[in-house]
Write a protein that holds these residues in place. Structure first.
Motif, PDB file in Angstrom:
ATOM      1  N   ASN A 219       0.815  -1.207   0.000  1.00 36.75           N
ATOM      2  CA  ASN A 219       0.000   0.000   0.000  1.00 36.75           C
ATOM      3  C   ASN A 219       0.850   1.260   0.000  1.00 36.75           C
ATOM      4  O   ASN A 219       0.476   2.272  -0.608  1.00 36.75           O
ATOM      5  CB  ASN A 219      -0.948  -0.005   1.204  1.00 36.75           C
ATOM      6  N   VAL A 220       1.995   1.230   0.675  1.00 37.30           N
ATOM      7  CA  VAL A 220       2.903   2.375   0.631  1.00 37.30           C
ATOM      8  C   VAL A 220       3.358   2.626  -0.801  1.00 37.30           C
ATOM      9  O   VAL A 220       3.339   3.760  -1.294  1.00 37.30           O
ATOM     10  CB  VAL A 220       4.109   2.146   1.557  1.00 37.30           C
ATOM     11  N   LEU A 221       3.772   1.575  -1.498  1.00 35.71           N
ATOM     12  CA  LEU A 221       4.230   1.727  -2.879  1.00 35.71           C
ATOM     13  C   LEU A 221       3.100   2.233  -3.770  1.00 35.71           C
ATOM     14  O   LEU A 221       3.323   3.073  -4.653  1.00 35.71           O
ATOM     15  CB  LEU A 221       4.761   0.392  -3.395  1.00 35.71           C
ATOM     16  N   ARG A 222       1.901   1.735  -3.561  1.00 39.42           N
ATOM     17  CA  ARG A 222       0.768   2.224  -4.354  1.00 39.42           C
ATOM     18  C   ARG A 222       0.573   3.721  -4.167  1.00 39.42           C
ATOM     19  O   ARG A 222       0.330   4.466  -5.122  1.00 39.42           O
ATOM     20  CB  ARG A 222      -0.510   1.484  -3.941  1.00 39.42           C
ATOM     21  N   ARG A 223       0.686   4.172  -2.934  1.00 38.56           N
ATOM     22  CA  ARG A 223       0.432   5.582  -2.644  1.00 38.56           C
ATOM     23  C   ARG A 223       1.594   6.475  -3.065  1.00 38.56           C
ATOM     24  O   ARG A 223       1.389   7.658  -3.339  1.00 38.56           O
ATOM     25  CB  ARG A 223       0.121   5.742  -1.158  1.00 38.56           C
ATOM     26  N   ILE A 224       2.795   5.939  -3.111  1.00 41.64           N
ATOM     27  CA  ILE A 224       3.922   6.731  -3.607  1.00 41.64           C
ATOM     28  C   ILE A 224       3.692   7.108  -5.066  1.00 41.64           C
ATOM     29  O   ILE A 224       4.039   8.196  -5.508  1.00 41.64           O
ATOM     30  CB  ILE A 224       5.249   5.962  -3.426  1.00 41.64           C
ATOM     31  N   GLY A 225       3.089   6.189  -5.816  1.00 47.56           N
ATOM     32  CA  GLY A 225       2.668   6.530  -7.169  1.00 47.56           C
ATOM     33  C   GLY A 225       3.725   6.361  -8.230  1.00 47.56           C
ATOM     34  O   GLY A 225       4.416   5.338  -8.283  1.00 47.56           O
ATOM     35  N   ASP A 226       3.893   7.330  -9.107  1.00 47.03           N
ATOM     36  CA  ASP A 226       4.734   7.228 -10.307  1.00 47.03           C
ATOM     37  C   ASP A 226       6.127   6.654 -10.062  1.00 47.03           C
ATOM     38  O   ASP A 226       6.578   5.795 -10.827  1.00 47.03           O
ATOM     39  CB  ASP A 226       4.850   8.594 -10.978  1.00 47.03           C
TER      40      ASP A 226
END
Length: 578
Positions: A181-188
C-alpha cells in the motif's frame, strides 16, 4: 484542528514560507499524533490517515466458485491466490534495525511544513530514518503502522527501493500488504520498479505481491497503464485492464487500446477487457459499435462487451435482430436443464402465460431460451444493481409450462422495494400477500427462495386466497402453519438434528470428504433425517428447477418481460448466455 500539507513532485513536500527540513520520522511522529481520536484529520490525498485501516485480507486461501462472478469482476487478477504463511506474523514486533541498516544505509531528508507546538504532540519523535520507519510497519499498534506508512509515502522516490525490498522478503515480519500500500500511494516513482519485480525470476509469491501492488499504483496519468496493455506478460495486460476498469469514465481516452484484448490469447484477459469496457461505462458504446460494423477480428467479442456495458439497449437495431434470430435457432431443439438457484421464484399451476404476465404487471415480453432466462435471473440477482439502481426489479423471467406449472423468476418491484424500505419483514409480508392474491386467481400459488451463499431458504404456500404454510430459516419464529405434508420425513433447517456430542472428534474439518463421510455415517447410525430446503419442497409440490432434465415436459416458450421499473428505468446491463 486541521493541518494541510501540500505535495510536490518526486516526494518533496511544498511548504509555506518558513518551512523546516525534517527527516521522515518527524512526519511519522506528527502523523501518529494526528491519527489519534482527539487530533482531527490531515487533509489531502497523501496523508489519508483517518480514512481507514490498510487492507488486511483474511488469512489463508481465498477460494472462488463458478458462481463468484461478481467477486472476480471486482477483484484484481492476483486476488485468488494463497497468501504467504508469513502473513500471520505481522501482529508481532520484531527488531529489524540491524538487518535494515545493512540494506539501507541512508535516507534522504525532505521538506515539510511544521505546525505550531509540534513538540507537545504525543508520540512525536525526531531523528528516525527510512529503516526505522520500515521497522515500525511491524508494530502491533495500528496507529504506529499508519504513521510509518504515511511518512514513507511522503519520502517518495527515496523510499521505493527499501520498501520494495521488504515487499519481496517473504521472511519479513512486516505484513506484505503494508509495503504494498505504501508503494501504491507513492505513485509514479514506484511504477517501473514494481513492474520489474513482476518480470523477475523471484518466487511466485513475490510476483503475486508485486502484481497486486501494480494493480493500484496512484499514477498521475492513466496512459502509463494503457501503454502496457500490449505487454508480452498476460498478467500485466490483465492488471492494466483492471486498473482502467476501476478508473471509470476517466479511462475513456484509453478505451481503444483495450479492443485488441477482446481476442487475447489468454481467456482471462479477454474477460477482463469486457469488464473493463463495462467499468468505463456507456461512453465506450460508439467505439464498440464501430468495431461491430468493421472487419476487425474482435467483432464477435465486441457484441459481448456491448451487452456487458448496457444490456439490450446498448445493441443497435442490426445486432438486436441478430440476437433474435439466434434465439429462434436455439429454441428449435432446446432441452430443459438444471438451473442454478439463488433468489426467489413463484410457481403457478397454469398454462396461461398471458394471464401470468397480466397478474404480475409485465409487458414487452421477449421470447427467450430457458438458458437465457436463467442467465438473466442470476445476473440480475447477483449484480443487477451495478450501474442500475433498479436492476434487480426491472425484468422477470417467465418459464414455459414445465410439468403443468409456470414458474416466475425475479424480484418484482413491490418485493424489492419492501425489502429496502425497512427490514426483511416487509419483504415477507409482501410475498405472503402476493401468494394469497395469486392463489385466488390460479387456485394455488407457491413462492420459494434459495441462496447459493449463506444457507438461506424459505417457502410460502397458498391455496384459494389463503396462506397455509410459510417458513424462513432466518425467521423460524415467524412461521405460518404447523408443518406441511411436503415436509414429512425431513427436518427443518433451523432444527437441531440430534447429533451426539463429539461426533466430529478425530476429523480434520478442512478435509471435506472425510467430514461428509462422518456426517452421513452419524445420520445413519442415529436415524437423523435430512434437512429440507425450498427446492426439496418444490420438487414434491410443483417443480424443482434444479432437477429439470429431458424427462420434464415442456409446453411453449419462456419470455423475459419488463416490470414497471423496467419500463421506467430500462433493462440492466450484462451479457447473458443464450
Amino acid at each position: 484542528m486541521v493541518h494541510t500539507i501540500g505535495a510536490g513532485k518526486g516526494g518533496t513536500r511544498r511548504a509555506d514560507p518558513g518551512r523546516t527540513d525534517r527527516p521522515p520520522a518527524e512526519i511519522a511522529g506528527l502523523a501518529t499524533y494526528l491519527a489519534t481520536d482527539t487530533a482531527g484529520f490531515i487533509t489531502g490525498a497523501t496523508y489519508d490517515i483517518n480514512g481507514g485501516v490498510l487492507m488486511r485480507p483474511p488469512q489463508g486461501e481465498t477460494r472462488t466458485t463458478k458462481h463468484s462472478h461478481l467477486a472476480e469482476r471486482h477483484s484484481p487478477p492476483t486476488a485468488h491466490h494463497q497468501t504467504s504463511t508469513t502473513d500471520s506474523r505481522h501482529y508481532r514486533m520484531f527488531s529489524l534495525r540491524r538487518d535494515l541498516r545493512r540494506l539501507f544505509r541512508t535516507s534522504a531528508p525532505f521538506s515539510v511544513s511544521r505546525p505550531p507546538d509540534l513538540a507537545c504532540c504525543p508520540g512525536y519523535r525526531v531523528g528516525v530514518g527510512i529503516p526505522e520507519l520500515i521497522e515500525q510497519l511491524a508494530a502491533p499498534e495500528m496507529e504506529a503502522r499508519q504513521a510509518a506508512g504515511a511518512a514513507l509515502v511522503a519520502a517518495g522516490a527515496a523510499a521505493v527501493g527499501p520498501v520494495l525490498a521488504v515487499l519481496c522478503n517473504e521472511a519479513s515480519p512486516v505484513y506484505w500488504g503494508d509495503p504494498a500500500n505504501v508503494l501504491r500511494r507513492i505513485g509514479d516513482p514506484a511504477f517501473d520498479p514494481v513492474l520489474d519485480v513482476i518480470l523477475s525470476t523471484g518466487t511466485e509469491e513475490v510476483r503475486r505481491r508485486a502484481r497486486w501492488t501494480f494493480g493500484g499504483i496512484e499514477v498521475s496519468d492513466l496512459t502509463r497503464y494503457a501503454e502496457v496493455l500490449a505487454h508480452p506478460d498476460s498478467s500485466i495486460r490483465d492488471t492494466a485492464a483492471f486498473v482502467l476498469q476501476n478508473a471509470g469514465s476517466a479511462a475513456l481516452p484509453m478505451a481503444p487500446a483495450l479492443v485488441p484484448l477482446l481476442t487475447d490469447a489468454d481467456e482471462d484477459v479477454c474477460q477482463r477487457a469486457v469488464w473493463a469496457f463495462a467499468g468505463i461505462g456507456p461512453g465506450v458504446i460508439p467505439l464498440l459499435r464501430r468495431v461491430r460494423r468493421s472487419t476487425a477480428p474482435q467483432r464477435r467479442q465486441a457484441l459481448t462487451a456491448l451487452a456487458e456495458v448496457g444490456g439490450w439497449d446498448a445493441l443497435d437495431a442490426a445486432d438486436q435482430r441478430l440476437v433474435e434470430r439466434l434465439i429462434a435457432v436455439k429454441l428449435r431443439d432446446e432441452k430443459p436443464a438444471s438451473m442454478h438457484l439463488c433468489g426467489g421464484w413463484y410457481a403457478l399451476p397454469t398454462k396461461d402465460q398471458g394471464a401470468v404476465l397480466e397478474a404480475f404487471g409485465l409487458s414487452d415480453a421477449m421470447t427467450v431460451t430457458m438458458r437465457l432466462g436463467e442467465s438473466a435471473w442470476n445476473s440480475d440477482h447477483h449484480g443487477g444493481t451495478l450501474g442500475h439502481e433498479h436492476g434487480r426489479c426491472s425484468r422477470t423471467y417467465v418459464s414455459p409450462v414445465l410439468d403443468g406449472w409456470t414458474l416466475v423468476f425475479g424480484d418484482p418491484p413491490g418485493s424489492a422495494h419492501s425489502a429496502s424500505a425497512e427490514t426483511e419483514s416487509g419483504r415477507r409480508q409482501y410475498i405472503r400477500r402476493r401468494c394469497a392474491e395469486l392463489s385466488g386467481v390460479f387456485g394455488a400459488a407457491h413462492w420459494y427462495g434459495e441462496s447459493c451463499g449463506d444457507g438461506w431458504t424459505a417457502w410460502c404456500l397458498a391455496e384459494h386466497g389463503r396462506i397455509i404454510r410459510c417458513y424462513d430459516v432466518f425467521e423460524p419464529e415467524d412461521q405460518v402453519g404447523n408443518g406441511h405434508a411436503a415436509e414429512d420425513g425431513y427436518r427443518l433447517p433451523h432444527e437441531d438434528g440430534g447429533f451426539p456430542e463429539g461426533w466430529i472428534d478425530g476429523i480434520d474439518v478442512s478435509d471435506t470428504a472425510a467430514l461428509q463421510e462422518r456426517y452421513e455415517q452419524v445420520k445413519r447410525d442415529f436415524a437423523i433425517p435430512d434437512v429440507c430446503h425450498a427446492a426439496d419442497i418444490a420438487g414434491r409440490l410443483s417443480v424443482d428447477p434444479s432437477e429439470l432434465d429431458e424427462r420434464t415436459s415442456v409446453l411453449g416458450h419462456g419470455v423475459l418481460a419488463l416490470t414497471a421499473c423496467g419500463r421506467r428505468y430500462g433493462t440492466p446491463r450484462g451479457a447473458l448466455h443464450i
